[in-house]
Design an enzyme around this catalytic site. Structure first.
Site, short mmCIF file in Angstrom:
data_model
loop_
_atom_site.label_atom_id
_atom_site.label_comp_id
_atom_site.label_asym_id
_atom_site.label_seq_id
_atom_site.Cartn_x
_atom_site.Cartn_y
_atom_site.Cartn_z
N PHE A 133 59.75 23.00 -3.42
CA PHE A 133 59.28 23.37 -2.12
C PHE A 133 57.98 24.53 -2.04
CE2 PHE A 133 60.37 25.61 1.85
CZ PHE A 133 61.06 24.70 2.82
N ASP A 202 66.25 28.88 -7.79
CA ASP A 202 66.46 28.85 -6.13
C ASP A 202 67.51 27.94 -5.80
OD1 ASP A 202 66.06 28.14 -3.54
OD2 ASP A 202 64.05 28.46 -3.32
N TYR A 227 71.54 29.04 5.84
CA TYR A 227 71.72 28.00 6.89
C TYR A 227 71.65 26.71 6.47
CZ TYR A 227 66.54 28.08 6.22
OH TYR A 227 65.24 28.16 5.69
N LYS A 228 71.60 26.42 5.12
CA LYS A 228 71.66 25.08 4.63
C LYS A 228 73.19 24.49 4.54
CE LYS A 228 67.04 24.79 3.33
NZ LYS A 228 65.95 25.13 2.33
N ARG A 376 65.00 11.41 4.76
CA ARG A 376 65.96 11.91 3.63
C ARG A 376 67.36 12.27 4.48
NH1 ARG A 376 64.96 18.56 2.23
NH2 ARG A 376 65.46 18.75 4.51
C1 LIG Z 1 64.92 25.87 2.51
C2 LIG Z 1 64.05 26.40 1.38
C3 LIG Z 1 63.71 27.70 1.55
C4 LIG Z 1 63.58 28.14 2.94
O1 LIG Z 1 63.07 29.56 2.89
P1 LIG Z 1 63.32 30.41 4.15
O2 LIG Z 1 62.57 31.65 3.77
O3 LIG Z 1 64.66 30.79 4.51
O4 LIG Z 1 62.56 29.83 5.21
C5 LIG Z 1 62.90 28.06 0.27
N1 LIG Z 1 63.18 27.45 -0.86
C6 LIG Z 1 63.55 26.14 -0.91
C7 LIG Z 1 63.60 25.62 -2.15
C8 LIG Z 1 64.00 25.49 0.14
O5 LIG Z 1 64.77 24.32 0.18
#
Ligand SMILES: *Cc1c(COP(=O)(O)O)cnc(C)c1O
Length: 417
Positions: A133, A202, A227-228, A376
């Site tokens: 990410f 993470d 939020y996931k 996905r």
């Molecule tokens: C969804 C996600 C984020 C999201 O970061 P935000 O700061 O909440 O927007 C960060 N890292 C990974 C690996 C993700 O999947």
């Protein structure tokens, strides 16, 4: 197939039998789900837990509207970041004093990456994996620049061998957002510790869906998303975890008054709070934080082991049905084929993946597209049923048979894909 035995041959009735035997079937009632949708995007935005609207109504009307500023004391707003962190802790195998809820995942990566580097001042390398990410990499690049150290990004295949005694901090995503591939949290934590490196995990795509034992694995630092799979709502605050053995050594780069040991003494100099409060910077978004608070109640008595078993069974069923029913439509399987190595998603590549995703959404099957060519599908086992998998693949089959993804209206890209 892991967890649940799938009968051969398979038809819709046989799949409904799987739901009838599912020990988590009743948990679905804890969520509000539109009847005409199959929601396979809980890995991007979790569904609305049924307890949240009434809780937020009370927070807004009574706590904010009537109690006003007194709520910081009388309604526990002040302690909420640590209290909600303690509620979240068992879901990720942390102790109740090891988690605080605050800020976004991106900001927390920044805070903990610097904190992690400060634990190894004699080393000059941050190690990360290519292709994960991007926000994590943007943050790590900034940390490297600020500290004058090297950010070393290596391909996944070379990653474990690159964990050497030059490395101060290994920063990794537990489940890859695009492929769904899992890094074994215990084993990789051990690899980092074997060479004296600190590890920052993470957990954005694993918290709430993969059983884990952060504390017992000795994981140093972690961040994750509210939020996931934790269903905290759009923009829910994220969380930070720090192993209790390290907390008093941790110094983060955004010291704010909420991380001060005596915030209401308004002292001119910063004196860091004990424990996880030191990860706080400013005032929390209380409405979002308390939505997450109520959302976490949905996990109540749910066993993460059962969640994992159903997750593997759902993704196995998906791959099997995709193979049987749309196997000759040009899809490639991007996710690991071994369910033990796969998070709670199935990623399929296709040259028309974007338009196929749009055509599915138009038919009420919500997944998402990830560039360059990935459809996905995410599976939140607390509310996705086996029959949803059957029906989603039936719709996908029709999208492919009719080639309706070629229609103009399925080509237009909105800002959020
Ligand atoms: C969804 C996600 C984020 C999201 O970061 P935000 O700061 O909440 O927007 C960060 N890292 C990974 C690996 C993700 O999947």
């Amino acid at each position: 197939m892991a967890g649940v035995p799938v009968p051969v041959p398979l038809d819709r009735d046989a799949v409904c039998e799987l739901d009838a035997a599912d020990p988590l079937a009743g948990v679905r009632e804890r969520f509000v789900l539109p009847l005409d949708l199959i929601y396979l995007d809980g890995n991007s935005l979790g569904a609305l837990p049924a307890a949240v609207p009434a809780h937020l109504y009370d927070v807004v009307h009574r706590e904010w509207g009537k109690d006003l500023i007194r709520s910081w004391n009388s309604n526990g707003w002040w302690e909420a970041p640590l209290r909600v962190g303690a509620k979240l802790a068992p879901i990720i195998g942390a102790h109740s004093n090891e988690v605080v809820v605050c800020d976004s995942t991106s900001v927390n990566i920044f805070k903990l990456a610097i904190a992690g580097m400060r634990l190894r001042p004699d080393r000059r390398v941050i190690l990360a994996e290519g292709g994960t990410f991007p926000t994590d990499h943007y943050m790590l690049a900034s940390v490297a620049e600020l500290l004058g150290v090297e950010l070393r990004i290596v391909p996944t295949a070379d990653l474990y061998a690159a964990i050497t005694d030059e490395v101060a901090l290994v920063s990794l995503t537990n489940v890859d957002y695009r492929t769904g591939a899992i890094h074994n949290l215990e084993a990789v934590t051990q690899l980092a510790h074997d060479v004296g490196a600190v590890i920052l995990w993470d957990l954005a795509h694993s918290a709430g869906v993969l059983p884990m034992n952060l504390h017992d694995a000795g994981a140093d630092l972690a961040v994750g998303c509210g939020y996931k799979f934790l269903n905290g709502g759009p923009g829910a605050p994220a969380f930070c975890y720090v192993h209790e053995a390290l907390q008093d050594q941790i110094s983060q780069p955004l010291p704010g008054w909420l991380g001060h040991v005596r915030p209401f003494d308004f002292e001119p100099s910063f004196d860091v709070a004990p424990g996880m409060a030191r990860l706080l910077t400013g005032t929390s978004p209380i409405l979002s934080l308390l939505a997450l608070d109520a959302a976490l109640d949905a996990f109540g008595d749910v066993s993460m082991q059962q969640v994992r078993e159903k997750s593997m069974a759902l993704t196995e069923l998906t791959l099997r049905l995709v193979d049987e029913r749309v196997g000759d439509s040009g899809f490639g399987v991007v996710s690991p084929l071994d369910p033990q190595l796969r998070g709670s998603q199935v990623s399929l590549s296709h040259p028309h993946a974007f338009a196929i995703t749009q055509a599915l959404i138009a038919r009420g099957v919500i997944g998402d597209f990830r560039t360059p060519d990935i459809l996905r599908l995410g599976f939140a086992p607390m509310y996705v049923r086996y029959v949803d998998v059957w029906d989603a693949v039936t719709e996908l089959d029709e999208v492919m048979q009719t080639k309706e993804y070629l229609l103009d209206r399925h080509q237009a890209r909105a800002t959020v894909t």
